[in-house]
Design an enzyme around this catalytic site. Structure first.
Site, PDB file in Angstrom:
ATOM      1  N   HIS A 125     111.189  -5.667  10.615  1.00 35.09           N
ATOM      2  CA  HIS A 125     112.010  -6.579  11.616  1.00 35.09           C
ATOM      3  C   HIS A 125     113.230  -7.613  10.918  1.00 35.09           C
ATOM      4  O   HIS A 125     113.593  -8.450  11.611  1.00 35.09           O
ATOM      5  CB  HIS A 125     111.083  -7.404  12.710  1.00 35.09           C
ATOM      6  N   VAL A 172     109.292 -12.263   9.956  1.00 34.18           N
ATOM      7  CA  VAL A 172     110.511 -12.417   9.186  1.00 34.18           C
ATOM      8  C   VAL A 172     110.520 -13.662   8.452  1.00 34.18           C
ATOM      9  O   VAL A 172     111.367 -14.243   7.984  1.00 34.18           O
ATOM     10  CB  VAL A 172     111.676 -12.487  10.196  1.00 34.18           C
TER      11      VAL A 172
HETATM   12  P1  OAD Z   1     102.283 -10.567  18.984  1.00 31.12           P
HETATM   13  O1  OAD Z   1     102.406 -12.073  19.197  1.00 31.12           O
HETATM   14  O2  OAD Z   1     102.461  -9.594  19.831  1.00 31.12           O
HETATM   15  O3  OAD Z   1     100.668 -10.567  18.484  1.00 31.12           O
HETATM   16  C1  OAD Z   1      99.797 -11.438  17.840  1.00 31.12           C
HETATM   17  C2  OAD Z   1      98.493 -10.883  17.474  1.00 31.12           C
HETATM   18  O4  OAD Z   1      98.192 -11.753  16.587  1.00 31.12           O
HETATM   19  C3  OAD Z   1      97.679 -10.824  18.677  1.00 31.12           C
HETATM   20  O5  OAD Z   1      97.058  -9.506  18.706  1.00 31.12           O
HETATM   21  C4  OAD Z   1      96.667 -12.166  18.267  1.00 31.12           C
HETATM   22  O6  OAD Z   1      95.243 -11.709  18.770  1.00 31.12           O
HETATM   23  C5  OAD Z   1      96.559 -11.901  16.939  1.00 31.12           C
HETATM   24  N1  OAD Z   1      96.072 -13.165  16.138  1.00 31.12           N
HETATM   25  C6  OAD Z   1      96.147 -14.440  16.723  1.00 31.12           C
HETATM   26  N2  OAD Z   1      95.786 -15.329  15.566  1.00 31.12           N
HETATM   27  C7  OAD Z   1      95.261 -14.570  14.540  1.00 31.12           C
HETATM   28  C8  OAD Z   1      94.668 -14.911  13.343  1.00 31.12           C
HETATM   29  N3  OAD Z   1      94.438 -16.008  12.937  1.00 31.12           N
HETATM   30  N4  OAD Z   1      94.350 -13.797  12.443  1.00 31.12           N
HETATM   31  C9  OAD Z   1      94.748 -12.485  12.952  1.00 31.12           C
HETATM   32  N5  OAD Z   1      95.362 -12.159  13.887  1.00 31.12           N
HETATM   33  C10 OAD Z   1      95.636 -13.322  15.027  1.00 31.12           C
HETATM   34  O7  OAD Z   1     102.856 -10.135  17.513  1.00 31.12           O
HETATM   35  P2  OAD Z   1     103.265  -8.799  16.849  1.00 31.12           P
HETATM   36  O8  OAD Z   1     102.186  -7.907  17.087  1.00 31.12           O
HETATM   37  O9  OAD Z   1     103.504  -9.076  15.414  1.00 31.12           O
HETATM   38  O10 OAD Z   1     109.367  -8.273  17.305  1.00 31.12           O
HETATM   39  O11 OAD Z   1     104.349  -8.746  17.631  1.00 31.12           O
HETATM   40  C11 OAD Z   1     105.271  -7.831  17.034  1.00 31.12           C
HETATM   41  C12 OAD Z   1     106.939  -8.230  17.588  1.00 31.12           C
HETATM   42  O12 OAD Z   1     106.866  -8.723  18.868  1.00 31.12           O
HETATM   43  C13 OAD Z   1     107.410  -9.558  16.612  1.00 31.12           C
HETATM   44  O13 OAD Z   1     107.896  -9.062  15.281  1.00 31.12           O
HETATM   45  C14 OAD Z   1     108.816  -9.551  17.523  1.00 31.12           C
HETATM   46  C15 OAD Z   1     108.238  -9.800  18.940  1.00 31.12           C
HETATM   47  O14 OAD Z   1     108.872  -9.385  19.936  1.00 31.12           O
HETATM   48  C16 OAD Z   1     110.845  -8.802  17.091  1.00 31.12           C
HETATM   49  O15 OAD Z   1     111.522  -9.945  17.404  1.00 31.12           O
HETATM   50  C17 OAD Z   1     111.701  -7.573  17.230  1.00 31.12           C
END
Ligand code: OAD
Length: 253
Positions: free
Chosen positions: A125, A109
């Site tokens: 989202h 977001v």
């Molecule tokens: P997460 O915080 O669950 O996951 C982040 C991912 O990014 C992990 O798999 C990390 O290993 C990876 N990561 C970390 N550093 C990185 C980098 N430099 N390059 C690439 N990848 C990296 O985030 P999301 O999967 O986006 O929802 O979570 C989805 C949703 O969870 C969010 O939108 C939010 C939250 O609950 C709502 O608020 C509705």
């Protein structure tokens, strides 16, 4: 956490896939923004280690303690406004320019893709750009500017509390954005999945739809996820800010 780059041959394979593909779609999560300074939700320093998601990112949380929730969103908004997109964002913009079209689906977001000049961003989202009334509905999005945070919680002209236009836990995703994301998963020739833990549905289902059609997925993430070892996934273990520029170098020189 893996910090080094994937091998040159994996980068070259990804570059070949991007060059060969017609409609390429990108799907990003919180990890995409990590190197720009946005905290992820899960993992070592994730938000949800410090806060309970239900207290902050839910309608119930806003009704129970609106000032606390708005304080949190105010901090996130300020942080996001001050941040700059890292090299990985500009690499995606370069691919979009090269291909002419590159729809980008994001769970983020923070608006960083748009800040890097990326067009056609599908925000699954919601966004931190606007807020709307919790009760009177129909009130158009109120811009989330600094003056909104002068007195917490901010209120609508009808007196009710405002809520940020992000998707809260238990809420439906924006219908048009969701429909388009599924249509793209059904029709793309390649999907790049960057920085998501693959635990939040429905974003997590998009690459699975793509793989089920026999179409390839490139994953960029320093950590292994449930997507990494699936047939048809090319898993590049590394950070978006360094892997994406390497891919762009391999494609465009
Ligand atoms: P997460 O915080 O669950 O996951 C982040 C991912 O990014 C992990 O798999 C990390 O290993 C990876 N990561 C970390 N550093 C990185 C980098 N430099 N390059 C690439 N990848 C990296 O985030 P999301 O999967 O986006 O929802 O979570 C989805 C949703 O969870 C969010 O939108 C939010 C939250 O609950 C709502 O608020 C509705």
């Amino acid at each position: 956490m893996i910090t080094e780059l994937p091998s040159g041959s994996l980068i070259a394979e990804a570059a070949d896939m991007i060059e060969a593909a017609g409609l390429t779609v990108v799907s990003t999560g919180a990890g995409m923004s990590r190197e720009s300074g946005v905290r992820t939700f899960r993992g070592e320093d994730g938000f949800w280690r410090e806060y309970r998601a239900e207290d902050l990112a839910s309608l119930e949380g806003i009704r129970k303690n609106p000032a606390l929730v708005w304080e949190w969103y105010g901090e996130r908004l300020k942080a996001c406004q001050e941040l700059e997109p890292h090299a990985g964002y500009y690499a995606l913009a370069r691919i979009q320019n090269g291909k002419g079209i590159l729809p980008l689906i994001t769970q983020n977001v923070d608006g960083l893709h748009q800040k890097a000049g990326i067009k056609d961003v599908i925000e699954l989202h919601g966004s931190l750009r606007t807020a709307s009334c919790l009760d009177c509905c129909g009130a158009p999005g109120v811009p989330m500017t600094e003056d909104l945070f002068e007195e917490l919680p901010p209120r609508c002209s009808c007196g009710s509390i405002l809520r940020p236009d992000v998707v809260l836990f238990g809420e439906q995703l924006p219908e048009q954005a969701l429909k388009r994301a599924f249509r793209l998963a059904d029709s793309c020739d390649l999907m790049m999945v960057i920085g998501t833990s693959m635990v939040v549905y429905p974003a997590s289902s998009l690459p699975l739809i793509v793989l089920r059609r026999g179409v390839k997925v490139i994953e960029i993430n320093p950590e292994e996820t449930s997507l990494s070892s699936l047939d048809g996934t090319l898993s590049l273990r590394g950070a978006a800010g360094s892997v994406l520029p390497e891919i762009v170098k391999a494609v465009y020189g």
